[in-house]
Design a protein around this motif. Structure first.
Motif, PDB file in Angstrom:
ATOM      1  N   VAL A 165       0.861  -1.186   0.000  1.00  0.00           N
ATOM      2  CA  VAL A 165       0.000   0.000   0.000  1.00  0.00           C
ATOM      3  C   VAL A 165       0.895   1.233   0.000  1.00  0.00           C
ATOM      4  O   VAL A 165       1.811   1.330   0.819  1.00  0.00           O
ATOM      5  CB  VAL A 165      -0.923   0.026   1.233  1.00  0.00           C
ATOM      6  CG1 VAL A 165      -1.705   1.338   1.300  1.00  0.00           C
ATOM      7  CG2 VAL A 165      -1.877  -1.160   1.195  1.00  0.00           C
ATOM      8  N   PRO A 166       0.692   2.175  -0.926  1.00  0.00           N
ATOM      9  CA  PRO A 166       1.563   3.359  -0.973  1.00  0.00           C
ATOM     10  C   PRO A 166       1.380   4.269   0.243  1.00  0.00           C
ATOM     11  O   PRO A 166       0.266   4.418   0.762  1.00  0.00           O
ATOM     12  CB  PRO A 166       1.138   4.068  -2.264  1.00  0.00           C
ATOM     13  CG  PRO A 166      -0.206   3.544  -2.582  1.00  0.00           C
ATOM     14  CD  PRO A 166      -0.288   2.162  -2.023  1.00  0.00           C
ATOM     15  N   LEU A 167       2.480   4.856   0.680  1.00  0.00           N
ATOM     16  CA  LEU A 167       2.499   5.722   1.857  1.00  0.00           C
ATOM     17  C   LEU A 167       2.870   7.154   1.460  1.00  0.00           C
ATOM     18  O   LEU A 167       3.820   7.372   0.704  1.00  0.00           O
ATOM     19  CB  LEU A 167       3.523   5.202   2.874  1.00  0.00           C
ATOM     20  CG  LEU A 167       3.835   6.115   4.070  1.00  0.00           C
ATOM     21  CD1 LEU A 167       2.614   6.259   4.979  1.00  0.00           C
ATOM     22  CD2 LEU A 167       5.033   5.578   4.848  1.00  0.00           C
ATOM     23  N   ILE A 168       2.109   8.117   1.987  1.00  0.00           N
ATOM     24  CA  ILE A 168       2.423   9.541   1.861  1.00  0.00           C
ATOM     25  C   ILE A 168       2.776  10.045   3.253  1.00  0.00           C
ATOM     26  O   ILE A 168       1.996   9.878   4.201  1.00  0.00           O
ATOM     27  CB  ILE A 168       1.237  10.343   1.309  1.00  0.00           C
ATOM     28  CG1 ILE A 168       0.821   9.831  -0.074  1.00  0.00           C
ATOM     29  CG2 ILE A 168       1.565  11.833   1.262  1.00  0.00           C
ATOM     30  CD1 ILE A 168      -0.507  10.397  -0.551  1.00  0.00           C
ATOM     31  N   VAL A 169       3.937  10.657   3.393  1.00  0.00           N
ATOM     32  CA  VAL A 169       4.363  11.213   4.678  1.00  0.00           C
ATOM     33  C   VAL A 169       4.299  12.734   4.606  1.00  0.00           C
ATOM     34  O   VAL A 169       4.844  13.346   3.687  1.00  0.00           O
ATOM     35  CB  VAL A 169       5.793  10.769   5.042  1.00  0.00           C
ATOM     36  CG1 VAL A 169       6.238  11.421   6.350  1.00  0.00           C
ATOM     37  CG2 VAL A 169       5.872   9.253   5.158  1.00  0.00           C
ATOM     38  N   ASP A 170       3.615  13.330   5.585  1.00  0.00           N
ATOM     39  CA  ASP A 170       3.611  14.782   5.745  1.00  0.00           C
ATOM     40  C   ASP A 170       4.735  15.130   6.721  1.00  0.00           C
ATOM     41  O   ASP A 170       4.612  14.935   7.927  1.00  0.00           O
ATOM     42  CB  ASP A 170       2.251  15.237   6.292  1.00  0.00           C
ATOM     43  CG  ASP A 170       2.192  16.740   6.537  1.00  0.00           C
ATOM     44  OD1 ASP A 170       3.210  17.435   6.317  1.00  0.00           O
ATOM     45  OD2 ASP A 170       1.128  17.222   6.960  1.00  0.00           O
ATOM     46  N   ALA A 171       5.839  15.620   6.171  1.00  0.00           N
ATOM     47  CA  ALA A 171       7.019  15.939   6.980  1.00  0.00           C
ATOM     48  C   ALA A 171       7.104  17.436   7.281  1.00  0.00           C
ATOM     49  O   ALA A 171       8.200  17.973   7.449  1.00  0.00           O
ATOM     50  CB  ALA A 171       8.280  15.474   6.253  1.00  0.00           C
ATOM     51  N   SER A 172       5.949  18.088   7.399  1.00  0.00           N
ATOM     52  CA  SER A 172       5.935  19.541   7.590  1.00  0.00           C
ATOM     53  C   SER A 172       6.673  19.969   8.846  1.00  0.00           C
ATOM     54  O   SER A 172       7.304  21.031   8.867  1.00  0.00           O
ATOM     55  CB  SER A 172       4.495  20.052   7.641  1.00  0.00           C
ATOM     56  OG  SER A 172       3.872  19.925   6.391  1.00  0.00           O
ATOM     57  N   THR A 183      14.497   6.281   0.706  1.00  0.00           N
ATOM     58  CA  THR A 183      14.741   4.979   0.084  1.00  0.00           C
ATOM     59  C   THR A 183      14.416   3.842   1.042  1.00  0.00           C
ATOM     60  O   THR A 183      13.718   2.889   0.693  1.00  0.00           O
ATOM     61  CB  THR A 183      16.196   4.883  -0.397  1.00  0.00           C
ATOM     62  OG1 THR A 183      16.461   5.941  -1.321  1.00  0.00           O
ATOM     63  CG2 THR A 183      16.454   3.552  -1.067  1.00  0.00           C
ATOM     64  N   ALA A 184      14.912   3.924   2.277  1.00  0.00           N
ATOM     65  CA  ALA A 184      14.664   2.861   3.253  1.00  0.00           C
ATOM     66  C   ALA A 184      13.189   2.777   3.611  1.00  0.00           C
ATOM     67  O   ALA A 184      12.648   1.683   3.799  1.00  0.00           O
ATOM     68  CB  ALA A 184      15.497   3.110   4.508  1.00  0.00           C
ATOM     69  N   MET A 185      12.526   3.912   3.700  1.00  0.00           N
ATOM     70  CA  MET A 185      11.115   3.940   4.062  1.00  0.00           C
ATOM     71  C   MET A 185      10.241   3.377   2.947  1.00  0.00           C
ATOM     72  O   MET A 185       9.209   2.763   3.193  1.00  0.00           O
ATOM     73  CB  MET A 185      10.702   5.374   4.398  1.00  0.00           C
ATOM     74  CG  MET A 185       9.350   5.504   5.054  1.00  0.00           C
ATOM     75  SD  MET A 185       9.001   7.222   5.517  1.00  0.00           S
ATOM     76  CE  MET A 185      10.195   7.453   6.819  1.00  0.00           C
ATOM     77  N   GLY A 186      10.656   3.615   1.699  1.00  0.00           N
ATOM     78  CA  GLY A 186       9.870   3.141   0.578  1.00  0.00           C
ATOM     79  C   GLY A 186       8.582   3.905   0.375  1.00  0.00           C
ATOM     80  O   GLY A 186       7.618   3.381  -0.191  1.00  0.00           O
ATOM     81  N   ALA A 187       8.548   5.150   0.838  1.00  0.00           N
ATOM     82  CA  ALA A 187       7.335   5.961   0.697  1.00  0.00           C
ATOM     83  C   ALA A 187       7.110   6.327  -0.764  1.00  0.00           C
ATOM     84  O   ALA A 187       8.058   6.486  -1.543  1.00  0.00           O
ATOM     85  CB  ALA A 187       7.451   7.232   1.532  1.00  0.00           C
ATOM     86  N   ALA A 188       5.835   6.461  -1.120  1.00  0.00           N
ATOM     87  CA  ALA A 188       5.505   6.925  -2.468  1.00  0.00           C
ATOM     88  C   ALA A 188       5.814   8.409  -2.605  1.00  0.00           C
ATOM     89  O   ALA A 188       6.340   8.854  -3.634  1.00  0.00           O
ATOM     90  CB  ALA A 188       4.033   6.651  -2.772  1.00  0.00           C
ATOM     91  N   PHE A 189       5.464   9.186  -1.567  1.00  0.00           N
ATOM     92  CA  PHE A 189       5.711  10.625  -1.563  1.00  0.00           C
ATOM     93  C   PHE A 189       6.044  11.073  -0.147  1.00  0.00           C
ATOM     94  O   PHE A 189       5.501  10.547   0.829  1.00  0.00           O
ATOM     95  CB  PHE A 189       4.471  11.418  -2.010  1.00  0.00           C
ATOM     96  CG  PHE A 189       4.037  11.185  -3.426  1.00  0.00           C
ATOM     97  CD1 PHE A 189       4.660  11.844  -4.485  1.00  0.00           C
ATOM     98  CD2 PHE A 189       2.981  10.325  -3.716  1.00  0.00           C
ATOM     99  CE1 PHE A 189       4.251  11.643  -5.784  1.00  0.00           C
ATOM    100  CE2 PHE A 189       2.554  10.118  -5.014  1.00  0.00           C
ATOM    101  CZ  PHE A 189       3.190  10.777  -6.054  1.00  0.00           C
ATOM    102  N   ILE A 190       6.911  12.075  -0.042  1.00  0.00           N
ATOM    103  CA  ILE A 190       7.113  12.812   1.202  1.00  0.00           C
ATOM    104  C   ILE A 190       7.005  14.289   0.863  1.00  0.00           C
ATOM    105  O   ILE A 190       7.725  14.794  -0.005  1.00  0.00           O
ATOM    106  CB  ILE A 190       8.475  12.511   1.857  1.00  0.00           C
ATOM    107  CG1 ILE A 190       8.591  11.018   2.199  1.00  0.00           C
ATOM    108  CG2 ILE A 190       8.663  13.363   3.110  1.00  0.00           C
ATOM    109  CD1 ILE A 190       9.931  10.636   2.821  1.00  0.00           C
ATOM    110  N   ALA A 191       6.092  14.984   1.540  1.00  0.00           N
ATOM    111  CA  ALA A 191       5.877  16.417   1.282  1.00  0.00           C
ATOM    112  C   ALA A 191       6.376  17.220   2.465  1.00  0.00           C
ATOM    113  O   ALA A 191       6.250  16.793   3.625  1.00  0.00           O
ATOM    114  CB  ALA A 191       4.395  16.694   1.040  1.00  0.00           C
ATOM    115  N   MET A 192       6.924  18.394   2.161  1.00  0.00           N
ATOM    116  CA  MET A 192       7.457  19.252   3.223  1.00  0.00           C
ATOM    117  C   MET A 192       7.471  20.699   2.770  1.00  0.00           C
ATOM    118  O   MET A 192       7.548  20.993   1.580  1.00  0.00           O
ATOM    119  CB  MET A 192       8.878  18.816   3.591  1.00  0.00           C
ATOM    120  CG  MET A 192       9.884  18.969   2.459  1.00  0.00           C
ATOM    121  SD  MET A 192      11.450  18.134   2.781  1.00  0.00           S
ATOM    122  CE  MET A 192      10.957  16.414   2.687  1.00  0.00           C
TER     123      MET A 192
END
Length: 374
Positions: A165-172, A183-192
């Motif tokens: 399942v794709p993961l989006i991380v809000d790194a605000s 890379t290690a996390m394998g997230a689809a997107f990280i936004a900041m």
């Protein structure tokens, strides 16, 4: 003014940020819009910024680093790339409106993996129950913008990888403060955003795109590449960067990122935690003031909230501002977080530090609190 509103925007910036922005205004035009020196300088600066960000967040290809206007812009791209109208999403109970409003607009079926404040094990268990193979996307912020609560995103990422399942991380609130290995996390997107822990100017943001991801295009227009075609380019970053770049902002962001790398995220995080711990311990001595922090700031970064039993949070925020203490009072664009923590009816007064605050400022802030709530 003592500035304790860095969860909104870091007000104090490294001097090199403003200098770089002024230099860009005087020497740069637009990248990809010509072979003359002003355009080449712009292209080199933009690529340097992408490269520094790629290194900071463990991305092999700088072209996976996309410039946005802010984190909200990036989150909209990410969510609308993965969640179809009426689709299924799982979020934490601490999400910002930048996540929940796009999901509502899509008519998404949203499951909330909630849990008590500062209880990561319970939140992780909720994600484990709710994330199923038919989930279109999981969206989770790294640090709550209201309470500074550090969510277990690495463990949530492991659940997502296991169930594909794709993961989006809000790194605000975490970018530039806590380590993030894309890379290690394998997230689809990280936004900041660029204007918080990365110490860049307002109007800058970053969307990190995972390998093999085909992002949804929010804007169509000129890119300086493949101009003969009427379709947007199918490659990054051009696919997501229609229109003229904010080169003064990107130049300033580059210097902010360099500051973070030179200082070291561990050093910045330690300083923020020390200042917040000093603040929390002092605020706990004030009768009738509830401080949302655990002893030793377990699972918490440089943000905390308080509620007074005797004074409305908006009034308390105004009285602090009148005495030169800049904080934020209210709901902080995060009703999900307040509902989860039980502060939706009152809101909170939020205090958030940066690498530029000092212990002397914290002691002065505590004196002002005592004077107002005496």
């Amino acid at each position: 003014m003592i500035y304790l509103d860095s969860a909104a925007t870091t007000f104090q910036k490294p001097p090199a940020v403003a200098a770089a922005m002024q230099r860009a205004l005087m020497t740069m035009s637009s990248p990809g819009r010509g072979g003359h020196p002003a355009a080449i300088r712009a292209a080199e600066t933009a690529f340097a910024c992408r490269s520094e960000l790629a290194e900071l967040f463990s991305i092999s290809n700088p072209e996976q680093v996309v410039f946005t206007m802010n984190a909200t812009h990036g989150l909209n791209i990410a969510i609308k790339s993965l969640v179809p109208p009426g689709g299924k999403a799982v979020v934490s109970g601490y999400e910002h409106n930048a996540v929940t409003r796009p999901l509502l607009a899509l008519g998404a079926r949203v499951s909330v993996a909630s849990g008590p404040l500062f209880a990561p094990e319970e939140i992780l268990a909720a994600f484990d129950r709710m994330v199923t193979p038919d989930t279109d996307a999981v969206i989770c912020n790294h640090i709550s913008n209201v309470f500074g609560f550090i969510l277990p995103v690495e463990d949530i990422a492991a659940i997502c990888r296991k169930r594909k399942v794709p993961l989006i991380v809000d790194a605000s609130q975490s970018a530039g403060i806590l380590p993030l290995d894309m890379t290690a996390m394998g997230a689809a997107f990280i936004a900041m955003p660029g204007h918080k822990g990365l110490y860049g100017p307002q109007g800058t943001g970053v969307l990190l795109c995972g390998e093999g991801i085909s992002p949804h295009t929010l804007l169509e227009g000129g890119t300086g590449s493949l101009s003969i075609h009427q379709e947007m380019p199918d490659f990054l970053p051009d696919r997501l960067e229609a229109g003229t770049h904010n080169m003064p902002g990107i130049a300033g962001l580059l210097e902010g990122v360099r500051y973070v790398k030179q200082r070291g995220m561990d050093t910045i995080c330690l300083r923020e935690r020390q200042l917040t711990l000093l603040l929390a311990e002092g605020l706990r001595t004030i009768p009738g003031l509830r401080v949302y922090a655990l002893p030793g700031l377990r699972q918490q970064a440089g943000v905390l909230s308080v509620v007074s039993e005797t004074k409305d949070v908006e009034i308390l925020g105004e009285e602090l501002a009148e005495r030169g203490i800049a904080v934020r009072a209210g709901i902080h664009c995060a009703p999900f977080a307040h509902r989860t923590a039980g502060t939706l009816e009152t809101g909170t007064v939020r205090l958030s530090v940066s690498d530029f605050n000092t212990p002397a400022e914290i002691y002065q802030t505590l004196d002002v609190f005592h004077a107002i709530l005496r």
